[in-house]
Design a protein around this motif. Sequence first.
Motif, mmCIF file in Angstrom:
data_model
loop_
_atom_site.group_PDB
_atom_site.id
_atom_site.type_symbol
_atom_site.label_atom_id
_atom_site.label_comp_id
_atom_site.label_asym_id
_atom_site.label_seq_id
_atom_site.Cartn_x
_atom_site.Cartn_y
_atom_site.Cartn_z
ATOM 1 N N ARG A 118 -9.415 -2.283 3.662
ATOM 2 C CA ARG A 118 -8.108 -2.601 4.227
ATOM 3 C C ARG A 118 -7.424 -3.490 3.694
ATOM 4 N N SER A 119 -7.885 -4.342 2.850
ATOM 5 C CA SER A 119 -6.993 -5.324 2.236
ATOM 6 C C SER A 119 -6.220 -4.247 0.909
ATOM 7 N N GLU A 120 -6.875 -3.316 0.506
ATOM 8 C CA GLU A 120 -6.276 -2.519 -0.604
ATOM 9 C C GLU A 120 -4.978 -1.638 0.008
ATOM 10 N N LEU A 121 -5.220 -1.145 1.114
ATOM 11 C CA LEU A 121 -4.426 -0.151 1.976
ATOM 12 C C LEU A 121 -3.012 -1.282 2.641
ATOM 13 N N GLY A 122 -3.507 -2.392 3.071
ATOM 14 C CA GLY A 122 -2.477 -3.268 3.608
ATOM 15 C C GLY A 122 -1.519 -3.730 2.675
ATOM 16 N N ALA A 123 -2.069 -3.954 1.288
ATOM 17 C CA ALA A 123 -1.389 -4.675 0.160
ATOM 18 C C ALA A 123 -0.517 -3.510 -0.295
ATOM 19 N N GLY A 124 -1.079 -2.316 -0.453
ATOM 20 C CA GLY A 124 -0.219 -1.414 -1.038
ATOM 21 C C GLY A 124 0.884 -0.830 0.007
ATOM 22 N N LEU A 125 0.649 -0.571 1.342
ATOM 23 C CA LEU A 125 1.712 -0.468 2.322
ATOM 24 C C LEU A 125 2.763 -1.714 2.249
ATOM 25 N N GLY A 126 2.367 -2.906 2.362
ATOM 26 C CA GLY A 126 3.485 -3.831 2.298
ATOM 27 C C GLY A 126 4.450 -3.725 0.984
ATOM 28 N N PHE A 127 3.388 -3.448 -0.144
ATOM 29 C CA PHE A 127 4.470 -3.709 -1.448
ATOM 30 C C PHE A 127 5.359 -2.262 -1.465
ATOM 31 N N ALA A 128 5.105 -1.129 -0.616
ATOM 32 C CA ALA A 128 5.703 0.057 -0.650
ATOM 33 C C ALA A 128 7.030 -0.273 0.119
ATOM 34 N N LEU A 129 6.912 -0.984 1.311
ATOM 35 C CA LEU A 129 7.808 -1.334 2.093
ATOM 36 C C LEU A 129 8.912 -2.189 1.558
ATOM 37 N N ILE A 130 8.453 -3.175 0.829
ATOM 38 C CA ILE A 130 9.267 -4.082 0.104
ATOM 39 C C ILE A 130 10.092 -3.251 -0.989
ATOM 40 N N LEU A 131 9.435 -2.168 -1.712
ATOM 41 C CA LEU A 131 10.274 -1.502 -2.767
ATOM 42 C C LEU A 131 11.175 -0.449 -1.966
ATOM 43 N N TRP A 132 10.953 -0.072 -0.970
ATOM 44 C CA TRP A 132 11.778 1.036 -0.110
ATOM 45 C C TRP A 132 13.130 0.050 0.158
ATOM 46 N N ALA A 133 12.821 -0.999 0.572
ATOM 47 C CA ALA A 133 13.962 -1.694 0.846
ATOM 48 C C ALA A 133 14.958 -2.229 -0.266
#
Length: 670
Positions: free
Chosen positions: A229-244
């Motif tokens: 879950r840490s891997e998925l959560g960190a990846g999702l969070g980082f993707a959201l930042i890059l998208w913005a």
Amino acid sequence: MQNKIPHSLPYRPEIDGLRAIAVLPVILFHAGFKLFSGGFVGVDIFFVLSGYLITSIILKDLAAEQFSVSQFYVRRARRILPALTVVLLVSFPLAVWLMLPDELKRFGQSVMAVATFSSNLFFWLKTDYFAPAAEEQPLLHTWSLAVEEQYYVLFPLLLILAWRRGTGRMAGIVGGLAIGSFVLASVVQQQHPQAAFYLLPTRAWELLAGSLAAIVPRLGGNPAFGPRRSELGAGLGFALILWALFMFDGHAPVPPAQMLIPVLGTALVIHCTHGRTLVGRLLASRPCVALGLISYSAYLWHQPVLAFGKLKYFNGVPSGLVMALVALSLLLGYLSWRFVELPVRTVQWRILKARAPVLGMAAGTLVTALLVGVGLHATSGFAGLHRWKGIQGPLQANAERGSGEKFCLAHPAGSPLGPVNCIVGDRRAPVDGVLWGDSMAAALLPGLDEELSRQHRAFVAVLSDGCIPIEGLTRTVKKEFGCEAQRQRVVVEQILRQPALKNIVWIGNFGLLTSGQPHDFALDGRPATPADVRERLLATVDKLHAAGKTLILVGNTPRFNVNAADYAMRMYARYGADVTLQAQHVTRADEETGFGSLAQLLREASSRSRVVDGLDIFCNGQDCSSHDAHGQLLYTDMSHLSHLGARKLARSVATRLDPPPSAVLAQRGI
């Protein structure tokens, strides 16, 4: 419920990596790199990080029963002021060297705002963060520091009170405040987007999101997710930042609902990332950590470096130099971190540990900055210096900006026609026409006043600065201009109802809407496209023509890449050259291309109106100049006419007016 917080705050290199992800896009965004169209989001990442770190530190001290409000402010002073002081010291002589008196006066006002931690209030009232003019404000970026410092005046006290109720209730209180701030931001953004962008109450939810990231993991004693879950959560969070960072539009404030993307992304990365996750390893890499360590100083330096670069190369910064300015910002950031931040935090800690000396030095620094700002304001930016004496006459007599609004304040009409209206021309004569428009009309007003006075007639001027005069047109972002669809319709309705209003001079920045360039105008609630604007404008022409009105439709005058008046002043200051000779030039072909379908629209309207094409008036063949044949300024900036330019355009407009009614002429003995 007992609060269980560890007494130490372990170093997390991925947090420094997040700082790097925040600061570099901000710098590149301000440098004009279109790839980082959402680079301004870096500030929002900083807000979340700041909320997280400060809350973690306060909770650690509260758990150890060591928290002191005064010591908290000592830490903030040691963190914020040393590097900021150096930046202000370097900026002052550069500002005196490169800025015009009115710019230097404004700089002094911004220094006062920095000294009182009210930069966000100052720039809210004075500057659109996303406007091109903001690029030349050396201290614009300090608005975010002001938001943080205002937050830290209140937040420690709130956390002390919430701490006594237990971690669960503390999370509920902070979460409730975050939701309230987010809702407030969403409401305010609808009508006052600049206020929502700059002010603490509408920004606090981002800092509170970081605070929640520090509080929530303590609930139940489980500080993090499992590995998957840490891997998925960190990846999702980082993707959201890059998208913005890459997808947000950098032309206007982003609604809070969209800003949730990078804020939640940052909170996820903080909560889920550790050394074993892919994102954690990336953020903890040496380049990211190195950039993160100098991020505060780099952030402080980048705006002055870029702003002074633009002021130095006022005719356009060479493309190759832009990257050099970015590199200089990072170099100064490193030097500031190495020789200012680090000594204050480490080597001199024993000297600076006492609260009174630190707070005393902080107060002295801020008072000194305040006095410098007051001095620049009081002297109007050293306007009396010898270097400016030879330039005051040619510019002040001919290129004063905002004369239309000042004129209307002096001669109000009391008419229901619009938000700002006044009588133009011979105020003893019956009103037989209307000047309707935006700031272009305000610029034309002094010249038209002279022409109408010469003809012994009067018009009512209806001005709405920043609001292109088209029925049903509104602004979706900069709503503080008061651009309302109903107000525009009322003008046309009143004109149609009053037979005495025979002549209508209609002027506005129509070329912005017909060019397809980015703008924030809507027509009947939809984005204002060139096709829709054409249809609405021609419909209004038909309506006025059918009512027997004489419509003089004025097309855009040429636009220049540089503020013509400022350019002349800078050339005078730098080379001592005659201010009246420093002209800007554009080609008519480029202007016609830039205005899109405006030329065709004017041709279509010419059968039912009398068209004045600004390019015909101010272009000699293919050359369009910011000065007349005698070298006198025709413009006050890049697009608005000076008094001389207004007279030139007004003469052409006046020749197309219908004469006053015969009864009026007889009454005057004409």
